[in-house]
Structure formats: structure tokens, C-alpha cells
Design an enzyme around this catalytic site. Structure first.
Site, PDB file in Angstrom:
ATOM      1  N   CYS A 238       0.803  -1.219   0.000  1.00  0.00           N
ATOM      2  CA  CYS A 238       0.000   0.000   0.000  1.00  0.00           C
ATOM      3  C   CYS A 238       0.841   1.277   0.000  1.00  0.00           C
ATOM      4  O   CYS A 238       0.311   2.369  -0.203  1.00  0.00           O
ATOM      5  CB  CYS A 238      -0.950  -0.012   1.188  1.00  0.00           C
ATOM      6  SG  CYS A 238      -1.901  -1.549   1.288  1.00  0.00           S
TER       7      CYS A 238
ATOM      8  N   HIS B  98      -3.123   6.391   2.600  1.00  0.00           N
ATOM      9  CA  HIS B  98      -3.548   5.100   2.060  1.00  0.00           C
ATOM     10  C   HIS B  98      -4.986   4.858   2.499  1.00  0.00           C
ATOM     11  O   HIS B  98      -5.340   5.038   3.659  1.00  0.00           O
ATOM     12  CB  HIS B  98      -2.631   3.999   2.576  1.00  0.00           C
ATOM     13  CG  HIS B  98      -3.197   2.626   2.456  1.00  0.00           C
ATOM     14  ND1 HIS B  98      -3.808   2.181   1.300  1.00  0.00           N
ATOM     15  CD2 HIS B  98      -3.277   1.603   3.347  1.00  0.00           C
ATOM     16  CE1 HIS B  98      -4.228   0.940   1.471  1.00  0.00           C
ATOM     17  NE2 HIS B  98      -3.928   0.568   2.707  1.00  0.00           N
TER      18      HIS B  98
ATOM     19  N   ASN C  28     -10.562  -0.794   0.169  1.00  0.00           N
ATOM     20  CA  ASN C  28      -9.102  -0.706   0.223  1.00  0.00           C
ATOM     21  C   ASN C  28      -8.542  -1.231  -1.095  1.00  0.00           C
ATOM     22  O   ASN C  28      -8.572  -2.436  -1.350  1.00  0.00           O
ATOM     23  CB  ASN C  28      -8.591  -1.527   1.409  1.00  0.00           C
ATOM     24  CG  ASN C  28      -7.074  -1.497   1.554  1.00  0.00           C
ATOM     25  OD1 ASN C  28      -6.361  -1.152   0.630  1.00  0.00           O
ATOM     26  ND2 ASN C  28      -6.597  -1.882   2.726  1.00  0.00           N
TER      27      ASN C  28
END
Length: 326
Positions: free
Chosen positions: A114, A255, A285
Site C-alpha cells: 500500500c 492510504h 481498500n
């Protein structure tokens, strides 16, 4: 002569298939209420029917070329950040190079989970700063859905698929310089906190041997602690180093792991949540793609902010903060 760099274009792409929390609740022990309460996520997009990471990245690459007016054969470098590549080899970046027709570019993948997009920006900045290269595509793309264990509700409900990126180029205009400062770190001792696609060595020489990989796994509590304690410390350090207070930052792009994490970081840094562009609610996500998708989101706002803090954190554990003018 000083080489300056600017972001010439941003873009993002998500697959058409939308998966809401109710659909996931039909195949695992979870609910819309639980998912929204713990993550803030309502929907996510899944790549299906043969659409893979290189396809998502190629769509972003086409957007970047169209928006900037740059021709494919002018690109010197293609960096693809992904933990869900089409294959271990060839690199997904090489597949994207072919699909874009960027015949003069060299291409490689970056695996920093990420934190990958910010690692990619940092890497491209060094190549362009050398003066040997002038135009780079930095794209993050993930098809997380293909790596999920859909019996693991602690992970599967978080993730979605998507891609985002930026076209960087050198410029003689000093006012266009995008890079201010960066801090890249890794915590290798925590390498078991998040892992995916582990491949075991063979135990014996046998005709039955065949490569196998495991699904995505994360220790949710450990990730939350790391993201809300260690990461904000790094963010504060880079702000203090550059003598910047909360009022000096126009936007913070974290993130897009979990809305609750972003809220906690906002509170810790005492920076208004209004300064945090968010896409995790509708996209989930998307691993390394979340930051560039939010950067593109920010680019569409009239009177767009100028000084932006990018912060990525994920498996490795890798974490990084970068200050840019945008």
C-alpha cells in the site's frame, strides 16, 4: 542545469462490477452494519471476466497520455506498483508497455504494497532528476479480489480493485517543481503482519510438485495499531522537518485502508478531516491504488490545493510520507 519535475496528469480507473456489503454478507458471516461500523466501506469494485491488473493500469495509462497530450513513444519509464500482478514474470509493467505501445520505455514493477505509489513516485523522481529521462508513468493497479480468501471476513470485506497513476515529466520552469521532501521506511521485523502469495519451496523432487500460492492475510489489530501510532509519528516528523504546521498543509492523502484509520490519523495530527480526500467508502481498500486515485480526485476540485502530504503504509511493513506541490 537544475532539473525540475512536475505532475503533468493524473488518472484513475475502476472495474464496472460493484459489490456491496449485502452481497458479501450472503457468502460469509458478516453484515452491512458490521462492515460500515468497523471500516466505513459501503461498496467496492471487482475485476471480472478476464480483466486483470494490466488492463486496469492500461486504462489509467491511456488517460494520462490523453490528458497530458504526450505520445506513447515519448515515455521513457513505466513503473507499476502492485501486489497483485498478472504474473511474477513478465512484469505487469512490461505488459502495460506493450498495450500502450510505449515502445521506447523501459518498464518494471514495484512491490511495496500500500506504500507502493509513493515509493514509485520517489523512484521515478530519481530517474528523471538524473537528466537522462524526461517522462515517466507511475501507475498503481490492484486486483485484490483474486487474492482473497472469501471465508476470511476479517480481510475480504476490506478490499476492492482499481488503478490510479500520474505522468511525471521534467520542466525548465522552476515554479512547476512538485517534490519537496520524503521519508521512506521499512519495518522488516513485522513481515508476518500482512502477507499474500507466499510460495513454499519444494520438499522433495517429485512429479507431483506444482507451484501453489496462499491467499491474502492481515493481522487487523496489528495493522490498526501500526497505522494509527507509528505512521502519524513519521508524518509529524516530515512536517516538523519542513517547518509546516497543520494550517500549512492543504490536503493529506493517506492510504485508503479504512475510514476509521484515516479519522484517527486526522485526530492525532489535529488536521481537519475535511483536508483528507477519501475514496475508501465506495472503492474499499485498493491497496497501492488508493493514493493515486485520491490524487486524481483532488485534481478535479476547483481551486485545487497546492501543498499536499502523501502517506502510504502496508505490507513489508513499508511506510512512507512525501510532501509535494500539486
Amino acid at each position: 542545469m537544475t532539473v525540475n519535475i512536475k505532475i503533468a496528469a493524473t488518472g484513475h480507473y475502476v472495474p464496472k462490477r460493484i459489490v456491496d456489503n449485502f452481497e458479501l454478507s450472503k457468502i460469509m458471516d458478516t453484515s452491512d452494519e458490521w462492515i460500515q461500523t468497523h471500516t466505513g466501506i459501503e461498496t467496492r469494485h471487482f475485476a471480472m471476466n478476464g480483466e486483470n491488473t494490466s488492463d486496469l493500469c492500461t486504462q489509467v495509462g491511456k488517460q494520462l497520455l490523453d490528458k497530458s497530450g504526450v505520445q506513447a513513444d515519448e515515455i521513457d519509464l513505466i513503473l507499476i506498483s502492485t501486489i497483485t500482478p498478472d504474473s511474477l514474470t513478465p512484469a505487469t509493467a512490461c505488459i502495460v508497455q506493450d498495450k500502450l505501445g510505449a515502445k521506447n520505455a523501459f518498464a518494471m514493477d514495484i512491490s511495496a504494497a500500500c506504500a507502493g505509489f509513493v515509493f514509485g513516485l520517489s523512484t521515478a523522481e530519481k530517474f528523471l532528476r538524473s537528466g537522462r529521462y524526461h517522462k515517466a508513468l507511475v501507475i498503481s493497479g490492484e486486483t485484490n479480489s483474486k487474492m482473497m480468501d472469501f471465508e476470511d471476513r476479517t480481510s475480504a470485506v476490506f478490499f476492492g480493485d482499481g488503478a490510479g497513476g500520474a505522468l511525471l515529466e521534467t520542466t525548465d520552469d522552476v515554479s512547476e517543481e512538485f517534490f519537496i521532501d520524503e521519508k521512506l521506511q521499512s519495518l522488516g521485523s513485522a513481515n508476518q503482519t500482512i502477507h499474500s502469495g507466499r510460495i513454499q519451496p519444494i520438499q522433495e523432487i517429485s512429479a507431483d510438485n506444482y507451484p501453489k500460492t496462499d491467499a491474502f492475510y492481515q493481522d487487523g489489530r496489528a495493522v490498526f495499531t501500526f497505522a494509527t501510532e507509528t505512521v502519524p509519528t513519521q508524518m509529524q516528523q516530515i512536517l516538523e522537518k519542513n517547518q509546516l504546521g497543520a494550517d500549512s498543509i492543504d490536503a493529506v492523502i493517506c492510504h485508503q485502508a479504512n475510514l476509521r484509520i484515516i479519522e484517527k490519523i486526522s485526530q492525532t495530527l489535529t488536521i481537519s478531516l475535511e483536508k483528507f480526500p477519501v475514496n475508501v467508502i465506495h472503492y474499499g481498500n485498493t491497496s497501492s491504488a488508493g493514493i493515486p486515485m485520491a490524487l486524481d480526485q483532488l485534481s478535479r476540485v476547483k481551486g485545487q490545493p497546492k501543498k499536499v502530504l502523501l502517506t502510504g503504509f502496508g505490507a513489508g511493513l513499508d511506510y512512507t510520507s512525501m510532501l509535494i506541490n500539486f
